[in-house]
Write an enzyme that holds these catalytic residues in place. Sequence first.
Site, mmCIF file in Angstrom:
data_model
loop_
_atom_site.group_PDB
_atom_site.id
_atom_site.type_symbol
_atom_site.label_atom_id
_atom_site.label_comp_id
_atom_site.label_asym_id
_atom_site.label_seq_id
_atom_site.Cartn_x
_atom_site.Cartn_y
_atom_site.Cartn_z
ATOM 1 N N ALA A 171 0.777 -1.233 0.022
ATOM 2 C CA ALA A 171 -0.071 -0.024 -0.137
ATOM 3 C C ALA A 171 0.980 1.312 0.187
ATOM 4 O O ALA A 171 2.070 1.031 0.021
ATOM 5 C CB ALA A 171 -0.918 0.013 1.232
ATOM 6 N N ASN A 172 0.342 2.411 0.047
ATOM 7 C CA ASN A 172 1.021 3.751 0.336
ATOM 8 C C ASN A 172 0.345 4.336 1.363
ATOM 9 O O ASN A 172 -0.651 4.233 1.909
ATOM 10 C CB ASN A 172 1.264 4.341 -1.084
ATOM 11 N N ARG A 173 0.921 5.692 1.663
ATOM 12 C CA ARG A 173 0.565 6.559 2.558
ATOM 13 C C ARG A 173 -0.589 7.451 2.176
ATOM 14 O O ARG A 173 -1.018 8.425 2.947
ATOM 15 C CB ARG A 173 1.604 7.403 3.162
#
Length: 222
Positions: free
Chosen positions: A29-31
């Site tokens: 995933a990412n932020r």
Amino acid sequence: DRGTLLAGRHLLVTSGPTHEPIDPVRYLANRSSGKQGHAIAAAAAAAGARVTLISGPVTLADPPGVTVMRIETAREMLAAVEAALPADIAVFAAAVADWRPATFGDEKIKKGPEGPPPLALTENPDILATIAHRQQGRPPLVVGFAAETTDVIAHARAKIARKGCDLIVANDVSAATGVMGGDRNAVHLIGRDGSLESWPTLAKDEVARRLVARLAELAPSP
Ligand code: C5P
């Protein structure tokens, strides 16, 4: 009157990260928090648009008056976008994972004596480019985002041509800016003709309101 700026228009927004499964319990995933995309959906609804928000996993509440489709992966996001068309305006604010694990098994990967497993990646579809390059059913106004950590404007100018969109909203997401996950954003609007407009640092809600007003000017009449 702000409440009727986008009356009669269907606006589609993507927002948030995507989650790309590694196995049933792990993902890449990412932020991205989804704050900017959700704020755009809310502002467009407040401006009288019919709004479809296609969101990755976020902790935000659904904006009032918006149809929300929740998805996890990039491929699900593309399918949801295609199902939501036609739209008068499409805003691609999601931080889509560029890659996903090449394989996915039904069982959790076990820790073992052979050490860490290799993690092979494969490319995800580029949702913005796919929709912007459509021959038929392309929304008349397609807006992309560009999250960069260096040479923000130069990268955004290259991106607008590559992606085939009409407008890019570029922002600096270097850790020091606090944009990713934060409540404020400093954006540059870059047009197809190379035009550049830089806005001061603003609350993401205010960026959304100003962007919606701009989209109302740019979108062809319904
Ligand atoms: O290439 P890059 O990820 O920097 O492009 C950002 C823009 O492209 C954003 O508008 C993002 O929502 C969109 N995008 C997409 N699908 C991808 C990657 C990016 O729609 N797989």
